[in-house]
Design an enzyme around this catalytic site. Structure first.
Site, PDB file in Angstrom:
ATOM      1  N   ARG A   1     -12.810  -8.636  -1.076  1.00 35.24           N
ATOM      2  CA  ARG A   1     -12.064  -8.121   0.105  1.00 35.24           C
ATOM      3  C   ARG A   1     -12.188  -7.032  -0.001  1.00 35.24           C
ATOM      4  O   ARG A   1     -11.407  -6.744  -1.021  1.00 35.24           O
ATOM      5  CB  ARG A   1     -11.221  -8.566   0.899  1.00 35.24           C
ATOM      6  CG  ARG A   1     -10.516  -8.345   2.088  1.00 35.24           C
ATOM      7  CD  ARG A   1      -9.034  -7.664   1.863  1.00 35.24           C
ATOM      8  NE  ARG A   1      -8.728  -7.228   3.412  1.00 35.24           N
ATOM      9  CZ  ARG A   1      -7.618  -6.593   3.041  1.00 35.24           C
ATOM     10  NH1 ARG A   1      -6.995  -5.801   1.913  1.00 35.24           N
ATOM     11  NH2 ARG A   1      -7.045  -6.431   4.524  1.00 35.24           N
TER      12      ARG A   1
ATOM     13  N   THR B   1       0.624  -1.192   0.270  1.00 34.02           N
ATOM     14  CA  THR B   1       0.231  -0.336  -0.009  1.00 34.02           C
ATOM     15  C   THR B   1       0.460   1.383  -0.075  1.00 34.02           C
ATOM     16  O   THR B   1       2.042   1.208   0.060  1.00 34.02           O
ATOM     17  CB  THR B   1      -1.130   0.526   1.072  1.00 34.02           C
ATOM     18  OG1 THR B   1      -1.915  -1.480   0.958  1.00 34.02           O
ATOM     19  CG2 THR B   1      -1.603   1.511   1.179  1.00 34.02           C
TER      20      THR B   1
ATOM     21  N   THR C   1      -0.802   1.846   6.193  1.00 33.29           N
ATOM     22  CA  THR C   1      -0.268   1.066   6.115  1.00 33.29           C
ATOM     23  C   THR C   1      -0.595  -0.323   6.765  1.00 33.29           C
ATOM     24  O   THR C   1      -0.703   0.126   8.073  1.00 33.29           O
ATOM     25  CB  THR C   1       0.629   0.867   5.244  1.00 33.29           C
ATOM     26  OG1 THR C   1       1.691   1.425   5.880  1.00 33.29           O
ATOM     27  CG2 THR C   1       1.277   2.046   3.588  1.00 33.29           C
TER      28      THR C   1
END
Ligand code: GLY
Length: 310
Positions: free
Chosen positions: A194, A166, A217
């Site tokens: 998800r 991320t 993150t």
């Protein structure tokens, strides 16, 4: 003027700062910086080259929030587009809604004139087959497409913290306006559909010019359960310093020990432009930042507020 970022953020931070120096807004800088990371192919946690879901295709999530107005746009589980951050910005600027997912988000992207990506990851079929073989014990990747109990395999997904996942960006422009952005391919080998924290407003990112901004993150489930980014900004509103607020946001997640997996890093910036990072692990984590008068970005260690449960 400042931009701070994590996880390959250095790939886009110069372009984001250059935009601020040209007089562009914090929102522009966030989009410009994150777009660079979204096509940085070595990063397996962001963009169409990120680790796929358990069925073998990537589903991307992104969020952008303008701290001046608290306007926000987010997209989740988007397939086939290179730049979810730009679709999220269009949601923020064109729609009455703030959050679109899956085929609705893809339809909106098409209506907004975004081209479908032609990118095909040359390495992914082999990476996928290897994962299915080694982690799931299935020789033929086709077999998994038809399993009726896919959920039983979802615990074999790769912790996004370990996958290095991320990207977060926070920018403050020349007017003092703050914007936060997040983009990710999410938890590697996740269950289809998800969503982690990244597109979830208040969990993965939150910005309010009056106090500051934060973004996360790592294991999105932890950040969602506490509303982590919003918590940090609220703690600043209540009078805590940047460091106290960030540490408290990390402690909130450390108090969650049921079904706990992985950990989270928070990056944060206050209204004065002070910035920092912190993690729930015993690794300190780090972030990168660059101001208008710097020639190169600088990496800074964060703080560690480790989980002490079992
Ligand atoms: N923080 C990224 C994710 O959980 O998907």
């Amino acid at each position: 003027m400042i931009v701070m970022a994590t996880n390959n953020g250095d790939v886009g931070i110069r372009q984001a700062v250059a935009a601020l120096k040209e007089g562009k807004t914090a929102v522009d800088a966030i989009e410009i910086g994150i777009r660079e990371v979204e096509v940085h192919r070595p990063d397996r946690s962001v963009g169409l080259h990120g680790y796929p879901n358990i069925l073998g295709y990537p589903q991307l999530d992104a969020l952008i929030m303008d701290g001046r107005t608290r306007d926000v746009g987010a997209v989740g589980a988007v397939t086939g587009y290179d730049h979810p951050i730009s679709i999220a910005r269009c949601v923020m600027e064109k729609l009455i809604h703030v959050f679109l997912v899956a085929d609705g988000a893809e339809r909106f992207a098409s209506e907004m004139g975004f081209e479908k990506s032609t990118y095909v990851d040359p390495e992914m079929p082999e990476i996928y087959a290897k994962h299915v073989r080694e982690q799931l014990g299935i020789d033929d990747p086709e077999e998994i497409q038809h399993t009726k109990e896919l959920w039983k395999l979802s615990h074999l997904a790769v912790d996004p913290q370990k996958a290095g996942g991320t990207t977060n960006f926070i920018a403050q422009d020349g007017k003092g306006d703050i914007c936060v952005g997040v983009s990710t391919s999410g938890w590697g080998w996740k269950y289809p559909g998800r969503l982690g924290d990244s597109p979830v407003i208040s969990a993965g990112g939150f910005a309010d010019n009056r106090y500051g901004a934060a973004a996360c993150t790592g294991t999105g489930e932890l950040a969602i359960r506490t509303g982590a980014a919003r918590n940090v900004v609220t703690y600043m509103k209540m009078g805590m310093s940047l460091e106290e607020a960030t540490a408290e946001g990390l402690r909130d997640m450390n108090e969650l020990d049921s079904q706990r997996v992985g950990g989270v890093q928070i990056i944060s910036l206050d209204a004065s432009g002070a910035h920092m990072a912190g993690t729930t692990s015993d690794r300190k984590g780090s972030h990168v930042f660059m101001t208008a008068d710097m020639d190169e970005p600088e990496f800074v260690d964060g703080i560690s507020v480790p989980y002490e449960g079992s």
